[in-house]
Write a protein that holds these residues in place. Structure first.
Motif, short mmCIF file in Angstrom:
data_model
loop_
_atom_site.label_atom_id
_atom_site.label_comp_id
_atom_site.label_asym_id
_atom_site.label_seq_id
_atom_site.Cartn_x
_atom_site.Cartn_y
_atom_site.Cartn_z
N ILE B 60 0.84 -1.20 0.00
CA ILE B 60 0.00 0.00 0.00
C ILE B 60 0.87 1.25 0.00
CG2 ILE B 60 -0.31 0.12 2.50
CD1 ILE B 60 -2.95 0.86 -0.14
N THR B 121 -1.79 -0.75 7.13
CA THR B 121 -2.31 -0.89 5.77
C THR B 121 -3.71 -0.32 5.68
OG1 THR B 121 -1.09 -2.94 5.67
CG2 THR B 121 -2.65 -2.54 3.92
N GLN B 243 -2.54 -3.06 -4.77
CA GLN B 243 -2.19 -3.59 -3.46
C GLN B 243 -2.23 -5.12 -3.44
OE1 GLN B 243 -5.06 -3.57 -0.60
NE2 GLN B 243 -3.64 -4.28 0.94
#
Lengths: 362, 319
Positions: B60, B121, B243
């Motif tokens: 991320i 994240t 991601q």
């Protein structure tokens, strides 16, 4: 004052070994059960609209509690991190769908419970690498399971009966003349079925982790080499943990599709959901049955409540609130890891301890 | 049965032989995506070596840095100023993470730190979507003076196309890796980083500040993430789906070893080329989309036979 063991004497060994040795605990759980069985199905939750309370909160929370219980057995009790939970739930759901297609007349609840065994077999298979590797390496192995199974759910058309939309649609099934699955089933029926299965599985999980096999899981978690030296077989302990955990996940996956969503595509089982379940377990408390309940309830309802709050009080767009709740959950995770790595269950325990010694400080 | 064996062991190689230009093209495509996997894996390795933290947020961070760059440019900031500002933002991120998260979690078990990075994240995904919106954006390729054309090579009547972006990606990645290697071996800070990677307590005792080192490693990982974000964004788009692709760095790490920088690069290239070849030549046997799991299954097989990876240190457990 209200919660202390003074005056409750145990006169036999069996009394010491019971699951809830304190009278207050028994009374407390009985009250929760009475509320869950006699109040919620008829009146929903106070302050919320009935169908919303049932379909958006109670039913998913109970289903995810089963998932969290299963994942907690693997992560919290055995110490093996898994990111394949979503896929194992998918295995349960697709297995249930295939079984009920072939045996339409068999009681659907039995089929749901049986489909967990398919998931358990798959879970044990993907748990095999855990015998050679541990920690983060195992994360990769479970991710392999996640992505491979997701691919299977798309490519193996047999799994969804060659349905051109690629989704599984839940057929209507009755048990003793009452509609349990499909669009015609009432929320109260579905809720009670899920609740019944959850209670049944909680009792089993509670006794498993108290018993010999649960102790061997915890020994593997705390120090695998020492456990091996005093005679715990890692093969049996680890694979049984994977199998039991995946059984719970499979049952909850089948319940999720059959009693909650009504139809499912592969997106319901993707890796983001695996993260969500891991959050539930961390937040509730690793290695705690109560924690699984608390974690599932909190992680599921928190974003919903935040969204409602944003809409009603501050009049904020729900897309923004979704991002806000993502940030908030992330921060809460970090916060709780710093302040209380054992999660909500530990806070609950501390609270009980405070009650026992009240009004004294020590 | 013979037909099946032929289609697994014979036909793909015949195809490779008959259309060498296409074969080279596939290898090249795999090579370039392998470089990008390697860049993401490199960020993981830097942090894992310095602090033993398995940084789940690396993927991320790639998206976040790319979004920051594009978002700043959309506000009217000139491209290279935006690049500098993004670097400052990545430093701020590293500093904040160290101060607010890592410092409070010193001496906790690895699994707790790993989960903290999962929480991180979440914060970065939510925050990124909040600030920049969740729609996909295109990378400011021309503004950053990255070439966009393509060259054609015709070996013996065939046709192989090299996108200039891909060539640039390869060159920039190589430069980055060389400069990181120089930084590690020639500078004082680099030597301190290696000392910390080797032994925390010993490095503390000779006066290396662990907190400072952690900020620097997270910053270095942030820079690597930024480069990966720019290159990946230039090839496709900047979006949050990246991601999930970034998770492929995990099998790369397994292949290369968690603590080895050359391992991350070689592992990335093996995974990149391997999955492209498998998808093109063996994929049709299974139905398409095998790219999604091929890397993980290779890693799984690898784990069973050589858990420490190609270049990793042998895992020795002492009681």
């Amino acid at each position: 004052m209200f919660y202390r063991e003074a005056g409750q004497f145990k006169t036999s060994y069996a009394e010491y070994l019971q699951a809830l040795p304190l009278r207050e605990d028994k009374v407390g759980i009985a009250i929760w059960l009475l509320l869950a069985v006699f109040y919620v199905p008829f009146f929903g939750l106070p302050g919320l609209e009935y169908t919303f309370a049932m379909n958006a909160i109670m039913i998913p929370v109970l289903i995810f509690t089963i998932t969290a219980l299963g994942l907690n057995i693997l992560v919290g009790y055995t110490g093996q991190i898994s990111l394949g939970t979503g896929a194992f739930m998918g295995v349960g759901a697709y297995a249930c769908y295939k079984l009920t297609t072939y045996f339409p007349d068999v009681n659907i609840i039995l089929i749901i419970l049986a489909s967990g065994f398919v998931s358990a077999a798959v879970g044990a298979l993907f748990g095999l690498p855990s015998l050679r590797i541990k920690g983060f390496y195992l994360v990769v192995a479970t991710l392999a399971a996640q992505f491979f199974l997701e691919w299977c759910f798309i490519r193996v058309e047999w799994l969804y009966n060659y349905n051109p939309s690629g989704a599984i649609e839940v057929p209507q099934r009755e048990v003793f003349g009452i509609v349990v699955t499909g669009a015609a089933a009432s929320p109260a029926t579905r809720y009670l079925v899920v609740l019944g299965i959850l209670i049944f599985l909680t009792i089993i999980a509670g006794n498993l982790v108290r018993g010999r096999i649960g102790r061997s899981w915890m020994m593997i978690r705390d120090m695998d080499i020492a456990a091996e030296l005093i005679g715990v077989r890692p093969l049996r302990a680890k694979l049984s943990a994977f199998a039991v955990s995946s059984y719970y996940c499979g049952v909850s996956g089948a319940l999720m599709v059959f009693l909650w969503l009504g139809a499912a595509e592969v997106e319901s089982f993707d890796v983001n959901h695996s993260f969500l379940y891991l959050f539930m377990v961390i937040f509730g408390g690793l290695g705690s049955i109560t924690g699984s309940y608390m974690g599932a309830a909190f992680i599921w309802t928190f974003p919903i409540l935040l969204k409602e709050l944003g809409k009603r009080v501050f009049d904020i767009d729900s897309i923004i609130m979704e991002n806000v709740s993502l940030v908030a959950i992330g921060m809460l995770i970090v916060f709780i890891l710093i302040k209380e790595p054992h999660g909500l269950a530990r806070l609950w325990q501390l609270g009980k301890q405070k009650l026992r010694i009240w009004p004294f400080a020590h | 049965m013979d037909g099946l064996i032929y289609s697994i062991l014979g036909d793909p190689f015949v195809q490779m032989w008959q259309m060498p230009d296409f074969f080279i093209q596939v290898i090249w495509e795999g090579f370039v995506s392998g470089i990008l996997y390697a860049l993401i894996a490199l960020g993981f390795v830097l942090i894992f070596k310095a602090s033993g933290i398995f940084n789940f947020a690396q993927g991320i961070m790639v998206v976040f840095s790319g979004l920051t760059l594009v978002g700043l440019h959309a506000l009217g900031v000139p491209a290279f100023v935006a690049l500098l500002m993004t670097i400052v933002v990545m430093y701020g991120l590293a500093f904040g993470i160290e101060r607010l998260v890592l410092r409070n979690l010193v001496n906790q078990p690895d699994i707790i730190l790993f989960m903290a990075t999962i929480g991180l994240t979440n914060i970065l995904i939510g925050g990124g979507q909040w600030i920049f919106g969740s729609e996909t954006k295109s990378m400011i390729t021309t503004e950053l003076l990255i070439p966009t054309g393509s060259s054609v090579w015709e070996p013996g009547g065939g046709l192989v196309i090299f996108q200039h972006i891909d060539i640039a990606a390869a060159v920039i990645a190589a430069l980055l890796i060389v400069s990181l290697a120089l930084f590690f071996s020639k500078t004082k800070v680099g030597r301190a980083l290696r000392a910390v990677a080797d032994d925390h307590q010993a490095s503390l005792s000779v006066g290396i500040s662990l907190n400072q080192i952690w900020v620097i490693t997270w910053f270095a990982a942030g820079i690597v993430a930024l480069v990966a974000g720019i290159m990946w964004g230039a090839r496709s788009d900047v979006s949050f789906s990246l991601q999930i692709i970034a998770l492929k760095a995990l099998p790369v790490l397994v292949l290369g070893g968690f603590t080895s920088v050359p391992g991350a690069i070689v592992g990335g290239l093996i995974i990149g080329v391997g999955e492209k070849l498998f998808e093109i030549y063996w994929g049709p046997l299974l139905g398409s989309g095998v790219e999604g799991w091929f890397a993980y299954v290779i890693a799984l097989v690898f784990l069973l036979f050589r858990p420490q990876g190609l270049f990793g240190e042998k895992i020795i457990e002492r009681v």
